[in-house]
Write an enzyme that holds these catalytic residues in place. Structure first.
Site, PDB file in Angstrom:
ATOM      1  N   TYR A  41       0.852  -1.183   0.000  1.00 28.11           N
ATOM      2  CA  TYR A  41       0.000   0.000   0.000  1.00 28.11           C
ATOM      3  C   TYR A  41       0.893   1.239   0.000  1.00 28.11           C
ATOM      4  O   TYR A  41       1.458   1.608   1.018  1.00 28.11           O
ATOM      5  CB  TYR A  41      -0.927   0.014   1.214  1.00 28.11           C
ATOM      6  CG  TYR A  41      -1.905  -1.128   1.283  1.00 28.11           C
ATOM      7  CD1 TYR A  41      -2.149  -1.958   0.185  1.00 28.11           C
ATOM      8  CD2 TYR A  41      -2.596  -1.397   2.460  1.00 28.11           C
ATOM      9  CE1 TYR A  41      -3.053  -3.015   0.264  1.00 28.11           C
ATOM     10  CE2 TYR A  41      -3.505  -2.451   2.542  1.00 28.11           C
ATOM     11  CZ  TYR A  41      -3.724  -3.252   1.441  1.00 28.11           C
ATOM     12  OH  TYR A  41      -4.607  -4.299   1.532  1.00 28.11           O
ATOM     13  N   PHE A  88     -12.843  -5.577   0.405  1.00 30.25           N
ATOM     14  CA  PHE A  88     -13.933  -4.944  -0.338  1.00 30.25           C
ATOM     15  C   PHE A  88     -15.278  -5.288   0.318  1.00 30.25           C
ATOM     16  O   PHE A  88     -16.222  -5.709  -0.346  1.00 30.25           O
ATOM     17  CB  PHE A  88     -13.905  -5.394  -1.808  1.00 30.25           C
ATOM     18  CG  PHE A  88     -14.628  -4.446  -2.747  1.00 30.25           C
ATOM     19  CD1 PHE A  88     -14.505  -3.077  -2.603  1.00 30.25           C
ATOM     20  CD2 PHE A  88     -15.427  -4.932  -3.762  1.00 30.25           C
ATOM     21  CE1 PHE A  88     -15.169  -2.204  -3.464  1.00 30.25           C
ATOM     22  CE2 PHE A  88     -16.095  -4.084  -4.631  1.00 30.25           C
ATOM     23  CZ  PHE A  88     -15.963  -2.707  -4.474  1.00 30.25           C
ATOM     24  N   PRO A  89     -15.398  -5.094   1.641  1.00 27.83           N
ATOM     25  CA  PRO A  89     -16.608  -5.549   2.350  1.00 27.83           C
ATOM     26  C   PRO A  89     -17.827  -4.662   2.144  1.00 27.83           C
ATOM     27  O   PRO A  89     -18.942  -5.090   2.426  1.00 27.83           O
ATOM     28  CB  PRO A  89     -16.171  -5.521   3.815  1.00 27.83           C
ATOM     29  CG  PRO A  89     -15.148  -4.428   3.875  1.00 27.83           C
ATOM     30  CD  PRO A  89     -14.404  -4.513   2.564  1.00 27.83           C
ATOM     31  N   LEU A  90     -17.642  -3.438   1.661  1.00 29.45           N
ATOM     32  CA  LEU A  90     -18.758  -2.498   1.612  1.00 29.45           C
ATOM     33  C   LEU A  90     -19.641  -2.623   0.381  1.00 29.45           C
ATOM     34  O   LEU A  90     -20.693  -1.992   0.312  1.00 29.45           O
ATOM     35  CB  LEU A  90     -18.230  -1.054   1.714  1.00 29.45           C
ATOM     36  CG  LEU A  90     -17.801  -0.639   3.130  1.00 29.45           C
ATOM     37  CD1 LEU A  90     -17.105   0.701   3.095  1.00 29.45           C
ATOM     38  CD2 LEU A  90     -19.005  -0.582   4.051  1.00 29.45           C
TER      39      LEU A  90
END
Length: 280
Positions: free
Chosen positions: A63, A208-210
């Site tokens: 990142y 990417f849980p949203l």
């Protein structure tokens, strides 16, 4: 599986964490490349997350690359007792939005040493292999990881974006405590992997849980959100919390307002019928 009563904590080995954590990926530049544009705000978001009860922070050497781990340390070091920092290695970053698996043992070894230095720790709480490199036997990739565990530089190991067979292959080489695969209300490709982790006592950390699924689901989600005076994103997170008790959530954001919204999702406990309606 639907749990009867929502458990808000989970134990990774002997580390008890709140199931709603924070993912650092968004605290970088465009394309997850370079420093976060407003670094002062990035520091505040991380500090506020911990103030709100987050004690599980997920980052990675890729990142930035490297900038996010440094930001985490600058914001939170010295780390308060009980704060678990998870990081990952195993990807090269040629440029913005470019991700290339690199399972070369030397690359992994350097990744571990770099993370220890940037996070300012003697031991990484949870180190995760970001991707299995198809060009390198996983046994070779994990040699420096096994050594780092033996040397006390890594406490626990996890893996990311893997099949059940790959999990088993890694488990034959060393113990793991977590799996991090893409999974959300609208994308359940890795259902089999989630079920395997639940049955075998491994944490499942959806990235990417949203995402809340296709447009056809929006009306259903919105009616439930209205009942709880919640956002679509909060309902997507609440659904994941109810889906399996070993799911640890790491939604990320650059916004202090969205951070507070995400954390409040843990207060929403969907009924079984609401969960089933969303699951169809």
């Amino acid at each position: 599986m639907v749990t009867e009563k929502l458990n808000l904590t989970y134990k990774i080995g002997d580390l008890e964490v709140n199931r709603l954590g924070f993912g650092g990926m968004q605290l970088t530049g465009k394309g997850v490349w370079g420093e976060v544009p407003d670094r002062e705000n990035g520091l505040k978001v991380l500090q506020r997350a911990v103030e709100l009860g987050v004690n599980f922070i997920d980052t990675a050497d890729s990142y930035g690359p490297y900038t996010n781990e440094k930001l985490v340390a600058d914001a939170l070091h010295p780390y308060k007792d009980g704060l678990v920092i998870a990081t990952k290695s195993g990807l090269e970053r040629p440029g913005p939005d470019e991700w290339v698996p690199n399972g070369d043992p030397d690359h992994i070894r350097k990744g571990i040493e770099g993370s220890l230095e940037r996070l300012q720790v003697d031991q990484i709480d949870l180190w995760q292999l970001h991707r299995i490199d198809s060009k390198v036997p996983v046994r070779e990739t994990l040699e420096p990881v096994i050594k780092a565990v033996e040397d006390g530089k890594i406490k626990y190991v996890g893996i990311s974006e893997v099949t059940v067979d790959q999990i088993k292959e890694v488990q034959d080489l060393l113990p793991i405590v977590s799996v991090q695969n893409r999974y959300n209300l609208g994308d359940r490709e890795w259902e089999e992997v989630l079920d395997y982790t639940t049955e075998n006592g491994l944490a499942f950390i959806p990235w990417f849980p949203l995402a809340s699924g296709p447009d056809k689901m929006q009306e259903k989600i919105e009616s439930i959100a209205k009942k709880y005076d919640a956002t679509t994103a909060q309902i997507a997170l609440a659904w994941l919390m109810k889906r399996a008790e070993n799911i640890l959530l790491i939604p990320g954001t650059k916004s202090l307002e969205h951070l507070e919204e995400n954390i409040k999702a843990a207060e929403i406990e969907l009924t079984d019928s609401e969960f089933e309606a969303l699951s169809k």
